[in-house]
Design an enzyme around this catalytic site. Structure first.
Site, PDB file in Angstrom:
ATOM      1  CG  HIS A   1       2.997   1.977  -6.919  1.00  0.00           C
ATOM      2  ND1 HIS A   1       3.565   1.999  -5.839  1.00  0.00           N
ATOM      3  CD2 HIS A   1       3.390   0.912  -8.046  1.00  0.00           C
ATOM      4  CE1 HIS A   1       4.324   0.727  -5.979  1.00  0.00           C
ATOM      5  NE2 HIS A   1       4.521   0.420  -7.318  1.00  0.00           N
TER       6      HIS A   1
ATOM      7  N   GLY B   1       5.143 -15.807  -4.812  1.00  0.00           N
ATOM      8  CA  GLY B   1       5.953 -15.146  -5.544  1.00  0.00           C
ATOM      9  C   GLY B   1       5.654 -14.724  -6.931  1.00  0.00           C
TER      10      GLY B   1
ATOM     11  N   GLY C   1       3.300 -12.600  -7.867  1.00  0.00           N
ATOM     12  CA  GLY C   1       2.560 -11.276  -8.013  1.00  0.00           C
ATOM     13  C   GLY C   1       1.054 -11.241  -7.916  1.00  0.00           C
TER      14      GLY C   1
ATOM     15  CB  SER D   1      -1.960 -10.973  -3.389  1.00  0.00           C
ATOM     16  OG  SER D   1      -1.650  -9.559  -3.649  1.00  0.00           O
ATOM     17  CB  SER D   2       1.064 -16.507  -2.507  1.00  0.00           C
ATOM     18  OG  SER D   2       2.494 -15.853  -2.651  1.00  0.00           O
TER      19      SER D   2
ATOM     20  CG  ASP E   1      -1.878  -6.625  -2.430  1.00  0.00           C
ATOM     21  OD1 ASP E   1      -2.269  -5.914  -3.304  1.00  0.00           O
ATOM     22  OD2 ASP E   1      -0.756  -6.668  -2.135  1.00  0.00           O
TER      23      ASP E   1
ATOM     24  CE1 TYR F   1       4.285  -0.870  -2.920  1.00  0.00           C
ATOM     25  CE2 TYR F   1       4.623   0.055  -0.947  1.00  0.00           C
ATOM     26  CZ  TYR F   1       3.716  -0.430  -1.769  1.00  0.00           C
ATOM     27  OH  TYR F   1       2.285  -0.164  -1.198  1.00  0.00           O
TER      28      TYR F   1
HETATM   29  C1  GLA Z   1       1.777  -4.296  -3.705  1.00  0.00           C
HETATM   30  C2  GLA Z   1       1.280  -3.355  -2.292  1.00  0.00           C
HETATM   31  C3  GLA Z   1      -0.127  -2.946  -2.727  1.00  0.00           C
HETATM   32  C4  GLA Z   1      -0.141  -1.925  -3.685  1.00  0.00           C
HETATM   33  C5  GLA Z   1       0.574  -2.265  -4.731  1.00  0.00           C
HETATM   34  C6  GLA Z   1       0.889  -1.333  -5.797  1.00  0.00           C
HETATM   35  O1  GLA Z   1       0.785  -5.178  -4.146  1.00  0.00           O
HETATM   36  O2  GLA Z   1       1.061  -4.591  -1.372  1.00  0.00           O
HETATM   37  O3  GLA Z   1      -0.599  -2.143  -1.202  1.00  0.00           O
HETATM   38  O4  GLA Z   1       0.502  -0.553  -3.180  1.00  0.00           O
HETATM   39  O5  GLA Z   1       1.851  -2.996  -4.340  1.00  0.00           O
HETATM   40  O6  GLA Z   1      -0.385  -0.851  -6.556  1.00  0.00           O
END
Ligand code: GLA
Length: 339
Positions: free
Chosen positions: A20, A101, A103, A105-106, A148, A197
């Protein structure tokens, strides 16, 4: 005529520290991983038509259509096609070694691989990442940052990458021999992620507005001047997390896993208490990891609200876990070949 084929591969990622912080121009330290997504595309035509090993139906997106109209996984395809507006489409197939899914970043891996398959310039990682970030925002409605997608493009083998999200300058940090990175799933889906978010991002922006400058330029004591208690906590997390990323990078470069791990533990406490994006299941998972022999430090990773924890462990001393877990290795970024 010989039919041409484009094959693009893009990695997922785990964030070691700095969550974040990207959308306020701060520092992050993610690592591209060896698990990733492949798009094989035979270019041509005025639609993009893809099948997926994991999905029952195809994604079919017409060029020139309004992005964001599609459902399910086709929304990511529509997002990329809408933002890139490629001159021609193509038919092909998607396969992945990433858990979807979880976490890792698929979705960013799919966007980046597809963008490269559709002709985006592999030598311009920032431009490709910005296009894919926009595609993700359109597909999900979540106002995500660039971490990501940028680390998927710009990962470095054997290294984590510190990204300054104001300048988008990257600094590779070697992951020392003798430690490995473990990702463990909390078992909780990230149900509230979208709205929560966006709310956190709005609070970070409100704190910066109240302080009169970007949080990336604010020192920890200044945050305490904020009158609003919620904005003060959110800003405190961001400003201290930026400092932790710097200290973590220095520790990892100096092969000081103990200091790096302690900073990860502090980061988790800050995400839990000040940024309030942890959950009871994540807290329990992280506490168990932190207490396990051979673990230097652990924290939630990514957006939070469920999802995964990351731990820095001595190689080969993987703690026992109930849920799914992956030892992930640092990888180079996305690549594309044409034949
Ligand atoms: C997700 C978002 C990123 C980042 C993270 C938290 O993965 O896609 O851009 O903000 O949350 O660090």
């Amino acid at each position: 005529m010989v039919k041409s084929m484009t094959t693009a591969w893009a990695p997922g990622r785990v964030n070691l520290i700095g969550d974040h912080t990207d959308y306020s121009g701060g520092l992050v330290c993610p690592m591209a991983i060896e698990l990733g997504t492949t798009v094989e595309l035979s270019p041509g035509g005025t639609t993009v038509e893809l099948t997926s090993d994991l999905e029952p139906g195809p994604a079919i997106v017409a060029l020139g259509g309004a992005p964001g109209r599609a459902e399910g996984w086709a929304a990511y395809v529509a997002g990329v096609v809408g933002v890139l507006a490629p001159a021609q489409g193509g038919k092909g197939r998607v396969s992945t070694t990433l858990p979807v899914g979880a976490g890792l970043s698929s979705s960013a891996a799919l966007e980046v691989a597809l963008a490269l398959a559709l002709g985006a310039d592999p030598d311009d990682p920032v431009r490709v990442a910005e296009a894919c970030q926009r595609a993700e925002q359109i597909a999900t409605g979540v106002p995500c940052g660039i971490m990501d997608q940028l680390v998927s493009m710009a990962g470095v083998e054997g290294h984590a990458v510190v990204i300054d999200c104001t300048t988008l300058v990257r600094e590779p940090i070697p992951v020392p021999d003798g430690v490995e990175v473990l990702v463990a799933h909390s078992g909780e889906a990230r149900a509230l992620r979208g709205s929560a978010y966006a709310e956190r991002r709005a609070q970070v922006e409100a704190a910066a507005a109240a302080l009169g400058r970007p949080l990336a330029d604010v020192a920890p004591p200044e945050v305490e001047q904020l009158d609003d208690a919620v904005l003060r906590k959110r800003a405190r997390h961001v400003v201290r997390e930026n400092a932790r990323v710097r200290a973590f990078a220095a520790a990892l470069s100096g092969r000081d896993a103990a200091t790096a791990g302690a900073l990860m533990n502090e980061s988790h406490a800050s995400l839990r208490d000040d940024f309030e994006v942890s959950t009871p299941a994540l807290d329990a998972l992280v506490a168990g990891l932190q207490a396990a022999p051979g673990v230097w430090g652990a924290r939630l990773t990514g957006a939070g609200f469920g999802g995964c924890a990351v731990a820095l462990c001595d190689t080969g001393r993987r703690p026992p876990l109930d849920g799914p877990a992956w030892v992930v290795r640092p990888s180079a970024g996305a690549r594309v070949t044409r034949s």
